[in-house]
Design a protein around this motif. Structure first.
Motif, PDB file in Angstrom:
ATOM      1  N   PRO A  49     114.385   8.339  65.526  1.00 52.86           N
ATOM      2  CA  PRO A  49     115.245   7.527  64.835  1.00 52.86           C
ATOM      3  C   PRO A  49     114.979   6.037  64.786  1.00 52.86           C
ATOM      4  O   PRO A  49     115.335   5.243  63.926  1.00 52.86           O
ATOM      5  CB  PRO A  49     116.737   7.713  65.243  1.00 52.86           C
ATOM      6  N   TRP A  50     114.257   5.653  65.680  1.00 55.10           N
ATOM      7  CA  TRP A  50     114.051   4.117  65.717  1.00 55.10           C
ATOM      8  C   TRP A  50     112.813   3.843  64.751  1.00 55.10           C
ATOM      9  O   TRP A  50     112.817   2.560  64.342  1.00 55.10           O
ATOM     10  CB  TRP A  50     113.687   3.676  67.279  1.00 55.10           C
ATOM     11  N   ASP A  51     111.882   4.859  64.812  1.00 54.21           N
ATOM     12  CA  ASP A  51     110.797   4.626  63.548  1.00 54.21           C
ATOM     13  C   ASP A  51     110.353   6.155  63.243  1.00 54.21           C
ATOM     14  O   ASP A  51     109.855   6.750  64.404  1.00 54.21           O
ATOM     15  CB  ASP A  51     109.725   3.856  64.150  1.00 54.21           C
ATOM     16  N   THR A  52     110.876   6.404  62.070  1.00 56.94           N
ATOM     17  CA  THR A  52     110.759   7.944  61.827  1.00 56.94           C
ATOM     18  C   THR A  52     109.222   8.461  61.649  1.00 56.94           C
ATOM     19  O   THR A  52     108.680   9.618  61.473  1.00 56.94           O
ATOM     20  CB  THR A  52     111.366   8.533  60.576  1.00 56.94           C
ATOM     21  N   SER A  53     108.293   7.360  61.981  1.00 54.91           N
ATOM     22  CA  SER A  53     106.826   7.640  61.780  1.00 54.91           C
ATOM     23  C   SER A  53     106.267   7.861  63.184  1.00 54.91           C
ATOM     24  O   SER A  53     104.995   8.286  63.577  1.00 54.91           O
ATOM     25  CB  SER A  53     106.033   6.644  61.057  1.00 54.91           C
ATOM     26  N   ARG A  54     107.190   7.898  64.094  1.00 52.53           N
ATOM     27  CA  ARG A  54     106.784   7.906  65.562  1.00 52.53           C
ATOM     28  C   ARG A  54     107.499   9.194  66.208  1.00 52.53           C
ATOM     29  O   ARG A  54     108.355   9.773  65.850  1.00 52.53           O
ATOM     30  CB  ARG A  54     107.176   6.754  66.238  1.00 52.53           C
ATOM     31  N   ALA A  62     108.689  24.258  75.956  1.00 50.86           N
ATOM     32  CA  ALA A  62     108.978  22.953  76.767  1.00 50.86           C
ATOM     33  C   ALA A  62     107.461  22.695  77.016  1.00 50.86           C
ATOM     34  O   ALA A  62     107.492  21.846  78.032  1.00 50.86           O
ATOM     35  CB  ALA A  62     109.791  23.312  77.743  1.00 50.86           C
ATOM     36  N   MET A  63     106.386  22.675  76.401  1.00 50.68           N
ATOM     37  CA  MET A  63     105.186  22.509  76.468  1.00 50.68           C
ATOM     38  C   MET A  63     104.805  21.397  75.541  1.00 50.68           C
ATOM     39  O   MET A  63     104.414  21.433  74.566  1.00 50.68           O
ATOM     40  CB  MET A  63     104.097  23.778  76.483  1.00 50.68           C
ATOM     41  N   GLY A  64     104.804  20.166  76.317  1.00 50.08           N
ATOM     42  CA  GLY A  64     104.498  19.067  75.521  1.00 50.08           C
ATOM     43  C   GLY A  64     105.174  17.694  75.628  1.00 50.08           C
ATOM     44  O   GLY A  64     106.294  17.814  76.323  1.00 50.08           O
ATOM     45  N   SER A  65     104.597  16.504  75.211  1.00 50.20           N
ATOM     46  CA  SER A  65     105.096  15.335  75.388  1.00 50.20           C
ATOM     47  C   SER A  65     105.557  14.643  74.332  1.00 50.20           C
ATOM     48  O   SER A  65     105.744  13.346  74.264  1.00 50.20           O
ATOM     49  CB  SER A  65     104.213  14.266  76.196  1.00 50.20           C
ATOM     50  N   SER A  66     105.517  15.323  73.041  1.00 51.10           N
ATOM     51  CA  SER A  66     105.795  14.678  71.980  1.00 51.10           C
ATOM     52  C   SER A  66     106.542  15.238  70.826  1.00 51.10           C
ATOM     53  O   SER A  66     107.086  14.543  69.970  1.00 51.10           O
ATOM     54  CB  SER A  66     104.341  14.304  71.111  1.00 51.10           C
ATOM     55  N   ASN A  67     106.909  16.412  70.946  1.00 52.90           N
ATOM     56  CA  ASN A  67     107.878  17.511  70.355  1.00 52.90           C
ATOM     57  C   ASN A  67     107.297  17.429  68.747  1.00 52.90           C
ATOM     58  O   ASN A  67     107.754  18.083  67.628  1.00 52.90           O
ATOM     59  CB  ASN A  67     109.256  16.549  69.964  1.00 52.90           C
ATOM     60  N   GLU A  68     105.836  17.637  68.941  1.00 56.56           N
ATOM     61  CA  GLU A  68     104.856  18.052  67.755  1.00 56.56           C
ATOM     62  C   GLU A  68     104.765  19.610  68.029  1.00 56.56           C
ATOM     63  O   GLU A  68     104.121  19.982  66.859  1.00 56.56           O
ATOM     64  CB  GLU A  68     103.821  17.169  67.566  1.00 56.56           C
ATOM     65  N   ASN A  69     104.928  20.034  69.105  1.00 59.22           N
ATOM     66  CA  ASN A  69     104.500  21.426  69.396  1.00 59.22           C
ATOM     67  C   ASN A  69     105.646  22.413  68.973  1.00 59.22           C
ATOM     68  O   ASN A  69     105.579  23.664  69.105  1.00 59.22           O
ATOM     69  CB  ASN A  69     104.100  21.607  70.765  1.00 59.22           C
ATOM     70  N   ALA A 115     106.671   4.830  72.484  1.00 58.80           N
ATOM     71  CA  ALA A 115     106.347   6.025  71.551  1.00 58.80           C
ATOM     72  C   ALA A 115     105.114   5.834  70.466  1.00 58.80           C
ATOM     73  O   ALA A 115     105.128   4.780  69.901  1.00 58.80           O
ATOM     74  CB  ALA A 115     107.513   6.422  70.531  1.00 58.80           C
ATOM     75  N   TRP A 116     104.423   6.583  70.513  1.00 60.14           N
ATOM     76  CA  TRP A 116     103.109   6.561  69.603  1.00 60.14           C
ATOM     77  C   TRP A 116     103.224   7.067  68.243  1.00 60.14           C
ATOM     78  O   TRP A 116     104.380   7.946  67.908  1.00 60.14           O
ATOM     79  CB  TRP A 116     101.922   7.054  70.165  1.00 60.14           C
ATOM     80  N   LYS A 117     102.544   6.967  67.255  1.00 59.19           N
ATOM     81  CA  LYS A 117     102.733   7.561  65.780  1.00 59.19           C
ATOM     82  C   LYS A 117     102.373   9.048  66.040  1.00 59.19           C
ATOM     83  O   LYS A 117     101.638   9.573  66.724  1.00 59.19           O
ATOM     84  CB  LYS A 117     101.812   6.927  65.000  1.00 59.19           C
ATOM     85  N   ILE A 118     103.093   9.468  65.039  1.00 56.62           N
ATOM     86  CA  ILE A 118     103.041  11.272  64.851  1.00 56.62           C
ATOM     87  C   ILE A 118     101.747  11.592  64.399  1.00 56.62           C
ATOM     88  O   ILE A 118     101.098  10.882  63.550  1.00 56.62           O
ATOM     89  CB  ILE A 118     104.020  11.881  63.778  1.00 56.62           C
ATOM     90  N   GLY A 119     101.015  12.519  65.080  1.00 56.22           N
ATOM     91  CA  GLY A 119      99.740  13.043  65.074  1.00 56.22           C
ATOM     92  C   GLY A 119      98.624  11.698  65.607  1.00 56.22           C
ATOM     93  O   GLY A 119      97.548  12.533  65.645  1.00 56.22           O
TER      94      GLY A 119
END
Length: 487
Positions: A143-148, A127-134, A408-412
């Protein structure tokens, strides 16, 4: 029925009770949607046989005349809750394929109410993160923009609801991890007062902050779930409040004429993007149309919430995660010499970068010579932050503002800058540090046609007031009913 995923929890529950659709049919429908949209990365584990067995049991209870409000309704759980019939990994390689011998209290309560478990949902590691990239397994896509990013750490839960892969999901909120992904994905989520829902069976991150809550499309749905999730658990969670469970749907629909909504000036500073500011302003005008009154307030220590949180939470994490040493459960390195080397290699192999970063920060601020300078001072300021809220609640009933400074910002985009990720929690951290209930409701769209969420904060144990305020807003607007294209 091919449109089951378009129904809210409340609507679906009525159809199940009327036996217009069976729990088994409903479960099969959502399991199929999970497979169809697997590319989103929302689910980490499913067990079709267990899900259908639970659905069959729910159908039998309905046939016997049981009218429990969640009977037969499918729910998915954030993979921070342990479950005996599904893997419990906390999104980490440290617990890959781990099977718990028991269910978390929140999971057990919902199961007892007849909810059917669809599976376990992806999340940031521990549960450590704000983006679910971790997540150690795969990122979750908005789902609103799969690049985000979908937000975190309960990103899998938010995406499952937003993409209609589940009618509702559980999440956990330590510093905003229910509210922020709910905002980024255009759904509703509520973090109750600290201690309202038992933490037993939640894999711990920061024990004085972690709290379970529901995520769904509407405030009414969240009220239905929260009514089942809350209640004292003194034998298993010493921090659970001695406050009886209540029916949070009871006051839905009450007038909000004269409701005093506090608007903190600190929540509308230069860091707030123009598009989010505009959406929140429009939402506040809608509340005025409903009879609420806006009150200017101040929460002067808002900016201090970030350094305070990122001292206290890592300190508690460094203590909680010390149990993962390769001895009793979880990952163990295959090649090692003595015991100390086994500890080091096990943790080096299985913990991700963000987890290691927070463990090291926590160990540092708790170390001799730094405890008084950092940790003790942070705890003092935490009390002051809570006092600021109590001063504010003398002149208002609820507090409203943005959930996050941007959409929501872009992945990465912020992967190489952890501080930028931390700063995105500026509006959710104060309420968490104070232990207050808070929720996010969809209130518009910003840059890139991405959802914007409005945050509502209440005083201790004022969940009913928050849920009703959110419900009345949703009766007057349709943001919570909009669906990402293709889902």
């Amino acid at each position: 029925m091919s449109d089951l995923h378009e129904l809210t929890v409340a609507q679906l529950a009525k159809k199940l009770q009327a036996r217009e659709v069976s729990a088994v049919e409903t479960a099969r429908h959502f399991l199929a949607r999970g497979v169809q949209h697997d590319k989103l990365g929302a689910y980490l584990d499913v067990n079709e046989a267990v899900t259908l067995a639970q659905a069959q049991a729910a159908d039998a209870r309905i046939a016997s005349g049981d009218a429990s409000p969640l009977l037969g309704v499918p729910v998915a759980h954030k993979d921070i809750f342990v479950t005996k019939d599904f893997a419990s990994t906390a999104g980490s390689k440290m617990l890959e394929n781990y099977r718990s011998p028991f269910d978390a209290t929140v999971v057990a309560k919902l199961s007892d109410a007849g909810a059917v478990t669809l599976g376990k949902l992806n999340c940031d590691e521990f549960a450590m993160g704000s983006s679910n990239e971790n997540s150690a397994y795969k990122p979750v896509l908005n789902p609103w923009d799969t690049s985000r990013i979908p937000g975190g750490s309960s990103g899998g839960s938010a995406v499952a609801v937003a993409a209609r892969l589940a009618p509702a999901a559980t999440g956990t909120d330590t510093g905003g991890s229910i509210r922020q992904p709910a905002a980024f994905c255009g759904i509703t989520g509520i973090k109750p007062t600290y201690g309202r829902a038992s933490r037993y069976g939640m894999i711990a991150f920061a024990s004085s902050l972690d709290q379970a809550g529901p995520m769904a499309r509407t405030a009414e749905d969240c009220a239905l779930l929260l009514s089942q999730m809350c209640g004292p658990d003194p034998d298993r969670d010493s921090t659970s409040l001695d406050v009886p469970a209540e029916d949070f749907t009871r006051t839905l629909g009450d007038s909000i004429e004269g409701l005093r909504i506090g608007v903190p000036k600190e929540f509308f500073s230069e860091g707030l993007s123009v598009d989010v500011r505009s959406a929140i302003a429009s939402a506040l005008k809608e509340y005025e149309k409903l009879g609420a009154k806006l009150v200017d307030i101040t929460l002067p220590r808002t900016e201090l919430s970030i350094p305070v949180y990122y001292i206290i939470a890592p300190a508690e994490a460094s203590s909680n995660l010390s149990r993962f040493d390769g001895v009793k459960f979880g990952h163990r390195t295959k090649a090692h010499g003595d015991l100390i080397e086994m500890y080091k290699k096990t943790r080096a192999e299985a913990f991700g970068d963000e987890v290691k970063r927070r463990i090291m920060i926590g160990a540092y601020v708790l170390s001799h010579g730094y405890y008084d300078a950092y940790y003790l001072q942070a705890q003092k300021i935490r009390r002051m932050i809570a006092d600021d809220f109590q001063q504010a609640f003398k002149v208002c009933d609820v507090i409203a503002g943005p959930v996050a400074p941007t959409v929501a910002w872009k992945i990465g985009e912020k992967s190489d800058d952890p501080v930028a990720n931390y700063l995105a929690d500026i509006f959710t951290l104060p309420g968490s540090l104070a232990g207050l209930p808070g929720m996010s409701i969809p209130c518009g769209f910003g840059a890139g046609n991405m959802p914007v969420g409005m945050q509502l904060l209440g005083n201790y144990c004022a969940e009913s007031k928050l849920l009703n305020a959110a419900h009345r807003f949703q009766q007057a607007t349709d943001f919570h009913l909009r669906t990402p294209e293709g889902f």
